[in-house]
Design an enzyme around this catalytic site. Sequence first.
Site, PDB file in Angstrom:
ATOM      1  CG  HIS A 167     -12.699 -89.672  36.905  1.00 35.50           C
ATOM      2  ND1 HIS A 167     -11.754 -88.849  36.313  1.00 35.50           N
ATOM      3  CD2 HIS A 167     -12.247 -89.913  38.160  1.00 35.50           C
ATOM      4  CE1 HIS A 167     -10.775 -88.615  37.186  1.00 35.50           C
ATOM      5  NE2 HIS A 167     -11.055 -89.242  38.326  1.00 35.50           N
ATOM      6  CD  GLU A 168     -13.923 -92.002  40.971  1.00 34.85           C
ATOM      7  OE1 GLU A 168     -12.970 -92.755  41.238  1.00 34.85           O
ATOM      8  OE2 GLU A 168     -13.862 -90.772  41.165  1.00 34.85           O
TER       9      GLU A 168
ATOM     10  CG  HIS B 273      -9.311 -93.691  39.089  1.00 30.60           C
ATOM     11  ND1 HIS B 273      -8.104 -93.207  38.650  1.00 30.60           N
ATOM     12  CD2 HIS B 273      -9.999 -92.606  39.558  1.00 30.60           C
ATOM     13  CE1 HIS B 273      -8.064 -91.889  38.831  1.00 30.60           C
ATOM     14  NE2 HIS B 273      -9.206 -91.496  39.364  1.00 30.60           N
TER      15      HIS B 273
ATOM     16  CG  HIS C  26      -6.282 -88.037  38.505  1.00 28.14           C
ATOM     17  ND1 HIS C  26      -6.130 -87.797  39.833  1.00 28.14           N
ATOM     18  CD2 HIS C  26      -7.534 -88.532  38.353  1.00 28.14           C
ATOM     19  CE1 HIS C  26      -7.250 -88.145  40.470  1.00 28.14           C
ATOM     20  NE2 HIS C  26      -8.104 -88.596  39.594  1.00 28.14           N
ATOM     21  CB  CYS C  27      -5.581 -87.643  31.870  1.00 29.67           C
ATOM     22  SG  CYS C  27      -5.031 -87.140  30.237  1.00 29.67           S
TER      23      CYS C  27
ATOM     24  CB  CYS D 242      -8.688 -86.589  29.167  1.00 28.34           C
ATOM     25  SG  CYS D 242      -8.634 -88.352  29.555  1.00 28.34           S
TER      26      CYS D 242
ATOM     27  CB  CYS E  73      -7.232 -87.881  25.961  1.00 28.54           C
ATOM     28  SG  CYS E  73      -5.938 -88.715  26.894  1.00 28.54           S
TER      29      CYS E  73
ATOM     30  CB  CYS F 253      -6.785 -92.023  28.840  1.00 28.83           C
ATOM     31  SG  CYS F 253      -5.932 -90.894  29.959  1.00 28.83           S
TER      32      CYS F 253
HETATM   33 ZN   LIG Z   1      -9.799 -89.600  39.892  1.00 32.20          ZN
HETATM   34 ZN   LIG Z   2      -6.395 -88.744  29.163  1.00 34.77          ZN
END
Ligand SMILES: [Zn+2]
Ligand SMILES: [Zn+2]
Length: 174
Positions: A128-129, A132, A138-139, A144, A163, A166
């Site tokens: 996740h990070e 970024h 953010h999704c 996702c 996903c 993304c």
């Molecule tokens: Zn985040």
């Molecule tokens: Zn996504």
Amino acid sequence: MSILLVPVGEIDKKVIERLQVDLVKIFNKQVEAGQGMPHPDYAYNKKRNQYLSTAILKTLKEQKKYMAYGKVLGIVDQDLYVPELNFVFGEASQKAAVISITRLRQEFYHLPQDQSLFHKRGLTEAVHELGHTHGLGHCRNPRCVMFFSNTLMDTDRKGSEFCPECKSKLPTGK
Ligand SMILES: [Zn+2]
Ligand SMILES: [Zn+2]
């Protein structure tokens, strides 16, 4: 451009090793384990008994030897916060990010230890990070990895995969 993992303070070596192996497959980039940073005393907030993630992130970004890498991910075993929130799993800014593994352990919630779940959660937060740092926001898709985790339930539901939308936005297309 490769990804550098930086243990901040005392971190179980296994956590770094597992992340290294798993992140290579996901980002299709070289992932290296860097020299660690000292325990982040400077980020400690006595009143909250937590560590300010933004301060750790700033210190990471000040290290020229780290910033020579494409992306840098600091791993902390302290509970992190930002002023507006009770806690954060991690924070990212430009090419650097930091995650905390403290709240990813079942023991934190007085539940029996579960190593495989712990590693899975660590990977989810790391991806996740790092997402970024690759320019993703953010999704809205709760499955996702870029969905915002308010709780550990969100983290467990979404898992560590992007996903298709993304995924297509990642610079490598992978
Ligand atoms: Zn985040
Ligand atoms: Zn996504």
